[in-house]
Write an enzyme that holds these catalytic residues in place. Structure first.
Site, mmCIF file in Angstrom:
data_model
loop_
_atom_site.group_PDB
_atom_site.id
_atom_site.type_symbol
_atom_site.label_atom_id
_atom_site.label_comp_id
_atom_site.label_asym_id
_atom_site.label_seq_id
_atom_site.Cartn_x
_atom_site.Cartn_y
_atom_site.Cartn_z
ATOM 1 N N GLY A 21 0.827 -1.200 0.000
ATOM 2 C CA GLY A 21 0.000 0.000 0.000
ATOM 3 C C GLY A 21 0.859 1.247 0.000
ATOM 4 O O GLY A 21 2.057 1.202 -0.304
ATOM 5 N N CYS A 22 0.281 2.358 0.362
ATOM 6 C CA CYS A 22 0.993 3.634 0.357
ATOM 7 C C CYS A 22 2.247 3.564 1.221
ATOM 8 O O CYS A 22 2.190 3.147 2.380
ATOM 9 C CB CYS A 22 0.063 4.747 0.856
ATOM 10 S SG CYS A 22 0.852 6.364 0.927
#
EC number: 1.8.4.11
Length: 275
Positions: free
Chosen positions: A102-103
């Site tokens: 993810g981020c």
């Protein structure tokens, strides 16, 4: 000892030089203090924090010369530096792990403050485009994912321990993103840098599936590492640069993680009763 004195002399010169930027100077001072205290990790950490700017040709000229010497990409320009064995500039016995989950804003803090972690760098990997920018990766058309590159001392923290942290902060059943982060550039991938890492990662993934913690299949991929492109400096250590925003994002991520875990548990319990 003589080699350390040569490196210290170069660091002192850069710290005192008028052309050195304040941020560069602060990082050089940290490395100097570490070296004076016989902490060999200081130079590896310095290389990691300078790398995002160096790869974008955004260091001041003298610091860039020092960085190139540090990474053995060119001959060392400083005369007093030429006596320094290149190996003395590197931290011995380190290993690199690369994780996408993810981020990358949320993937630094979980690893960074553990003993044995030398650096955690946010960046892009897995795709075809060289020197990608954040905006390019965000389109989802580069093939890259946001990831973190972790340089660690395996004598202090093992790769298996890093995997345990990784599984705890990601959703290994989500192939289309992570929590509120949606898109192919947020998919979970373990990029291995050694044959041993492949074996350890696969065994860890199999073990996680066997625990029945997740009702859905573990979809996190295990792939050979590709070139890792450091992200722009504003993305490095985001949790320290924008703590309020980071806490909001982290809280939302944690809530989604807990909700999904509760949903899986409820489905498992009541599904078992029906059968």
């Amino acid at each position: 000892m003589e080699a350390n004195q040569e490196v210290l002399a170069a660091l002192y010169n850069l710290i005192l030089a008028e052309g050195t930027r304040q941020w560069e100077r602060s990082q050089l001072i940290i490395a100097k203090n570490a070296l004076e205290n016989n902490q060999s990790q200081g130079l590896a950490q310095l290389e990691a924090v300078l790398r995002p700017l160096a790869l974008r040709d955004n260091l001041s000229p003298d610091v860039m010369d020092f960085y190139q010497a540090l990474t053995e990409t060119t001959s060392i320009a400083t005369p007093s530096f030429t006596k320094t064995p290149q190996r003395s500039m590197q931290a011995a016995d380190t290993e690199t792990a690369i994780f996408a989950g993810g981020c990358f804003w949320c993937m630094v803090e979980p690893f960074e403050n553990h003993p044995g972690i030398l650096s955690v760098l946010s960046g892009y990997t897995g795709g075809q485009l060289a020197h990608p920018t954040y905006d390019q990766v965000l389109t989802g058309h580069t093939g890259h994912v946001e990831a973190v590159e972790i340089i660690f001392d395996p004598a202090i923290i093992t790769y298996q321990e890093l995997l345990t942290i990784y599984w705890g902060v990601t959703d290994p059943t989500d192939a289309f993103g992570q929590f509120q982060d949606r898109g192919a550039h947020y998919r979970p991938i373990i990029f291995t840098t050694t044959k041993k890492q492949v074996q350890v990662a696969q065994a860890s993934k199999n073990q996680l599936q066997e625990t029945m913690k997740y009702l859905q299949p573990i979809v996190t991929e295990i792939l050979p590492a590709k070139p890792f492109w450091p992200a722009e400096n504003r993305h490095q250590q985001f949790y320290l640069k924008q703590p309020k925003r980071y806490r909001r994002i982290k809280r939302a991520r944690k809530q989604l993680q807990q909700f999904k875990a509760l949903s899986a548990w409820t489905k498992g319990v009541f599904g078992a009763k029906k059968s």
